[in-house]
Write a protein that holds these residues in place. Structure first.
Motif, PDB file in Angstrom:
ATOM      1  N   THR A  20      80.485  65.691   2.375  1.00  0.00           N
ATOM      2  CA  THR A  20      79.465  64.784   1.835  1.00  0.00           C
ATOM      3  C   THR A  20      79.534  64.714   0.311  1.00  0.00           C
ATOM      4  OG1 THR A  20      77.757  66.509   1.868  1.00  0.00           O
ATOM      5  CG2 THR A  20      77.882  65.048   3.785  1.00  0.00           C
ATOM      6  N   THR A  21      79.871  65.827  -0.336  1.00  0.00           N
ATOM      7  CA  THR A  21      80.025  65.802  -1.791  1.00  0.00           C
ATOM      8  C   THR A  21      81.244  64.972  -2.180  1.00  0.00           C
ATOM      9  OG1 THR A  21      78.949  67.951  -1.982  1.00  0.00           O
ATOM     10  CG2 THR A  21      80.243  67.231  -3.863  1.00  0.00           C
ATOM     11  N   ALA A  22      82.295  65.049  -1.388  1.00  0.00           N
ATOM     12  CA  ALA A  22      83.471  64.203  -1.644  1.00  0.00           C
ATOM     13  C   ALA A  22      83.105  62.733  -1.509  1.00  0.00           C
ATOM     14  CB  ALA A  22      84.604  64.564  -0.685  1.00  0.00           C
ATOM     15  N   LEU A  23      82.308  62.401  -0.490  1.00  0.00           N
ATOM     16  CA  LEU A  23      81.866  61.008  -0.337  1.00  0.00           C
ATOM     17  C   LEU A  23      81.031  60.574  -1.549  1.00  0.00           C
ATOM     18  CD1 LEU A  23      80.906  60.964   3.443  1.00  0.00           C
ATOM     19  CD2 LEU A  23      82.822  59.779   2.353  1.00  0.00           C
ATOM     20  N   TYR A  24      80.117  61.459  -1.987  1.00  0.00           N
ATOM     21  CA  TYR A  24      79.321  61.171  -3.184  1.00  0.00           C
ATOM     22  C   TYR A  24      80.246  60.908  -4.372  1.00  0.00           C
ATOM     23  CZ  TYR A  24      76.563  62.027  -7.372  1.00  0.00           C
ATOM     24  OH  TYR A  24      75.987  61.915  -8.623  1.00  0.00           O
ATOM     25  N   THR A  25      81.229  61.786  -4.561  1.00  0.00           N
ATOM     26  CA  THR A  25      82.146  61.671  -5.700  1.00  0.00           C
ATOM     27  C   THR A  25      82.984  60.405  -5.616  1.00  0.00           C
ATOM     28  OG1 THR A  25      82.220  64.083  -5.836  1.00  0.00           O
ATOM     29  CG2 THR A  25      83.981  62.887  -6.953  1.00  0.00           C
ATOM     30  N   ILE A  26      83.434  60.066  -4.421  1.00  0.00           N
ATOM     31  CA  ILE A  26      84.234  58.860  -4.219  1.00  0.00           C
ATOM     32  C   ILE A  26      83.429  57.605  -4.562  1.00  0.00           C
ATOM     33  CG2 ILE A  26      85.263  57.405  -2.398  1.00  0.00           C
ATOM     34  CD1 ILE A  26      86.248  60.089  -1.130  1.00  0.00           C
ATOM     35  N   VAL A  27      82.144  57.638  -4.289  1.00  0.00           N
ATOM     36  CA  VAL A  27      81.283  56.490  -4.610  1.00  0.00           C
ATOM     37  C   VAL A  27      80.882  56.516  -6.084  1.00  0.00           C
ATOM     38  CG1 VAL A  27      79.035  55.429  -4.150  1.00  0.00           C
ATOM     39  CG2 VAL A  27      80.437  56.257  -2.253  1.00  0.00           C
ATOM     40  N   TYR A  28      80.419  57.669  -6.570  1.00  0.00           N
ATOM     41  CA  TYR A  28      79.917  57.787  -7.944  1.00  0.00           C
ATOM     42  C   TYR A  28      81.005  57.537  -8.985  1.00  0.00           C
ATOM     43  CZ  TYR A  28      78.373  60.063 -12.267  1.00  0.00           C
ATOM     44  OH  TYR A  28      78.074  60.325 -13.573  1.00  0.00           O
ATOM     45  N   SER A  29      82.160  58.174  -8.816  1.00  0.00           N
ATOM     46  CA  SER A  29      83.186  58.187  -9.855  1.00  0.00           C
ATOM     47  C   SER A  29      83.672  56.810 -10.305  1.00  0.00           C
ATOM     48  CB  SER A  29      84.372  59.054  -9.417  1.00  0.00           C
ATOM     49  OG  SER A  29      83.952  60.394  -9.304  1.00  0.00           O
ATOM     50  N   PRO A  30      84.112  55.940  -9.412  1.00  0.00           N
ATOM     51  CA  PRO A  30      84.592  54.647  -9.904  1.00  0.00           C
ATOM     52  C   PRO A  30      83.473  53.793 -10.509  1.00  0.00           C
ATOM     53  CG  PRO A  30      84.676  54.703  -7.501  1.00  0.00           C
ATOM     54  CD  PRO A  30      84.310  56.073  -7.967  1.00  0.00           C
ATOM     55  N   LEU A  31      82.287  53.897  -9.937  1.00  0.00           N
ATOM     56  CA  LEU A  31      81.174  53.118 -10.473  1.00  0.00           C
ATOM     57  C   LEU A  31      80.826  53.549 -11.892  1.00  0.00           C
ATOM     58  CD1 LEU A  31      78.809  52.988  -7.355  1.00  0.00           C
ATOM     59  CD2 LEU A  31      80.254  51.149  -8.252  1.00  0.00           C
ATOM     60  N   ALA A  32      80.808  54.855 -12.119  1.00  0.00           N
ATOM     61  CA  ALA A  32      80.467  55.376 -13.438  1.00  0.00           C
ATOM     62  C   ALA A  32      81.650  55.310 -14.402  1.00  0.00           C
ATOM     63  CB  ALA A  32      79.967  56.809 -13.318  1.00  0.00           C
ATOM     64  N   ALA A  33      82.828  55.679 -13.938  1.00  0.00           N
ATOM     65  CA  ALA A  33      84.010  55.726 -14.814  1.00  0.00           C
ATOM     66  C   ALA A  33      84.385  54.350 -15.348  1.00  0.00           C
ATOM     67  CB  ALA A  33      85.194  56.343 -14.074  1.00  0.00           C
ATOM     68  N   HIS A  34      84.289  53.354 -14.506  1.00  0.00           N
ATOM     69  CA  HIS A  34      84.668  51.996 -14.910  1.00  0.00           C
ATOM     70  C   HIS A  34      83.483  51.184 -15.420  1.00  0.00           C
ATOM     71  CE1 HIS A  34      88.665  52.745 -13.467  1.00  0.00           C
ATOM     72  NE2 HIS A  34      88.199  53.079 -12.270  1.00  0.00           N
ATOM     73  N   ARG A  35      82.367  51.882 -15.593  1.00  0.00           N
ATOM     74  CA  ARG A  35      81.140  51.268 -16.118  1.00  0.00           C
ATOM     75  C   ARG A  35      80.725  50.018 -15.333  1.00  0.00           C
ATOM     76  NH1 ARG A  35      79.796  54.202 -20.466  1.00  0.00           N
ATOM     77  NH2 ARG A  35      81.441  55.126 -21.696  1.00  0.00           N
ATOM     78  N   ILE A  36      80.941  50.088 -14.036  1.00  0.00           N
ATOM     79  CA  ILE A  36      80.494  49.005 -13.158  1.00  0.00           C
ATOM     80  C   ILE A  36      78.975  48.969 -13.158  1.00  0.00           C
ATOM     81  CG2 ILE A  36      80.455  48.230 -10.744  1.00  0.00           C
ATOM     82  CD1 ILE A  36      83.315  49.492 -10.538  1.00  0.00           C
ATOM     83  N   THR A  37      78.393  50.141 -13.281  1.00  0.00           N
ATOM     84  CA  THR A  37      76.947  50.280 -13.370  1.00  0.00           C
ATOM     85  C   THR A  37      76.653  51.532 -14.200  1.00  0.00           C
ATOM     86  OG1 THR A  37      74.902  50.301 -12.096  1.00  0.00           O
ATOM     87  CG2 THR A  37      76.743  51.572 -11.214  1.00  0.00           C
ATOM     88  N   SER A  38      75.388  51.809 -14.433  1.00  0.00           N
ATOM     89  CA  SER A  38      75.036  53.016 -15.177  1.00  0.00           C
ATOM     90  C   SER A  38      75.302  54.253 -14.326  1.00  0.00           C
ATOM     91  CB  SER A  38      73.565  52.981 -15.583  1.00  0.00           C
ATOM     92  OG  SER A  38      72.739  53.181 -14.452  1.00  0.00           O
ATOM     93  N   GLU A  39      75.370  55.402 -14.976  1.00  0.00           N
ATOM     94  CA  GLU A  39      75.579  56.639 -14.244  1.00  0.00           C
ATOM     95  C   GLU A  39      74.442  56.904 -13.262  1.00  0.00           C
ATOM     96  OE1 GLU A  39      75.939  56.486 -17.613  1.00  0.00           O
ATOM     97  OE2 GLU A  39      77.913  57.303 -18.082  1.00  0.00           O
ATOM     98  N   GLN A  40      73.215  56.555 -13.635  1.00  0.00           N
ATOM     99  CA  GLN A  40      72.073  56.795 -12.742  1.00  0.00           C
ATOM    100  C   GLN A  40      72.133  55.914 -11.498  1.00  0.00           C
ATOM    101  OE1 GLN A  40      70.139  59.182 -12.501  1.00  0.00           O
ATOM    102  NE2 GLN A  40      69.848  60.072 -14.507  1.00  0.00           N
ATOM    103  N   VAL A  41      72.523  54.667 -11.656  1.00  0.00           N
ATOM    104  CA  VAL A  41      72.647  53.790 -10.483  1.00  0.00           C
ATOM    105  C   VAL A  41      73.808  54.261  -9.608  1.00  0.00           C
ATOM    106  CG1 VAL A  41      73.115  51.425  -9.709  1.00  0.00           C
ATOM    107  CG2 VAL A  41      71.538  51.827 -11.606  1.00  0.00           C
ATOM    108  N   ALA A  42      74.905  54.667 -10.227  1.00  0.00           N
ATOM    109  CA  ALA A  42      76.033  55.216  -9.465  1.00  0.00           C
ATOM    110  C   ALA A  42      75.596  56.467  -8.708  1.00  0.00           C
ATOM    111  CB  ALA A  42      77.195  55.534 -10.405  1.00  0.00           C
ATOM    112  N   ASN A  43      74.769  57.294  -9.348  1.00  0.00           N
ATOM    113  CA  ASN A  43      74.229  58.485  -8.706  1.00  0.00           C
ATOM    114  C   ASN A  43      73.383  58.112  -7.489  1.00  0.00           C
ATOM    115  OD1 ASN A  43      73.405  61.334  -8.524  1.00  0.00           O
ATOM    116  ND2 ASN A  43      71.441  60.594  -9.278  1.00  0.00           N
ATOM    117  N   LEU A  44      72.536  57.117  -7.617  1.00  0.00           N
ATOM    118  CA  LEU A  44      71.688  56.677  -6.500  1.00  0.00           C
ATOM    119  C   LEU A  44      72.530  56.175  -5.336  1.00  0.00           C
ATOM    120  CD1 LEU A  44      68.959  55.989  -5.201  1.00  0.00           C
ATOM    121  CD2 LEU A  44      69.067  53.787  -6.402  1.00  0.00           C
ATOM    122  N   ILE A  45      73.521  55.373  -5.613  1.00  0.00           N
ATOM    123  CA  ILE A  45      74.373  54.842  -4.543  1.00  0.00           C
ATOM    124  C   ILE A  45      75.147  55.971  -3.868  1.00  0.00           C
ATOM    125  CG2 ILE A  45      76.296  53.289  -4.019  1.00  0.00           C
ATOM    126  CD1 ILE A  45      75.252  51.523  -6.384  1.00  0.00           C
TER     127      ILE A  45
END
Length: 130
Positions: A20-45
């Motif tokens: 589940t942490t890997a799934l979180y990381t797979i979702v969070y990382s590209p969203l935050a790293a590529h600034r698709i959204t803020s880190e907090q929104v990436a965290n929520l997703i």
């Protein structure tokens, strides 16, 4: 015997939590790293994906046969998952927030991987699936 039960649950929780942490990381990382959204929104997703998959894996495998009925565990699991979300939001805010440390997007992954899971295991073991 009881120690072996706890150890078995801890090992299963570690494996399931790793998934589940890997799934979180797979979702969070590209969203935050590529600034698709803020880190907090990436965290929520990432949290939403991890919470849904986590309940299924933990209830059917990590803590199978360990106590309370499904309705009670569902409510408790959701409440503990909110604690997990709050902790991870805290890590994101403190470590990446402009008003705090303003570090890179990946800094929160360290406590997300090594601190939050230990707290959540204890809550799941002692309260959710007790």
């Amino acid at each position: 015997m009881r120690d072996n039960e706890v150890l078995g649950q801890l090992v299963r929780f570690g494996i399931a939590g790793g998934i589940t942490t890997a799934l979180y990381t797979i979702v969070y990382s590209p969203l935050a790293a590529h600034r698709i959204t803020s880190e907090q929104v990436a965290n929520l997703i990432g949290y939403l994906v991890a919470m849904a998959s986590g309940y299924v894996i933990h209830s059917r495998w990590s803590f199978r046969g360990h106590g309370a009925d499904a309705r009670q565990t569902t409510i408790r699991f959701f409440l503990v998952s909110l604690v997990s979300y709050a902790l991870n939001s805290l890590w994101v805010w403190v470590l990446t927030g402009d008003a705090m440390l303003a570090g890179p997007w990946w800094w929160p992954l360290l406590p997300v991987l090594f601190v939050t899971p230990l707290i959540i295991f204890a809550l799941n073991r002692l309260w959710v699936f007790a």
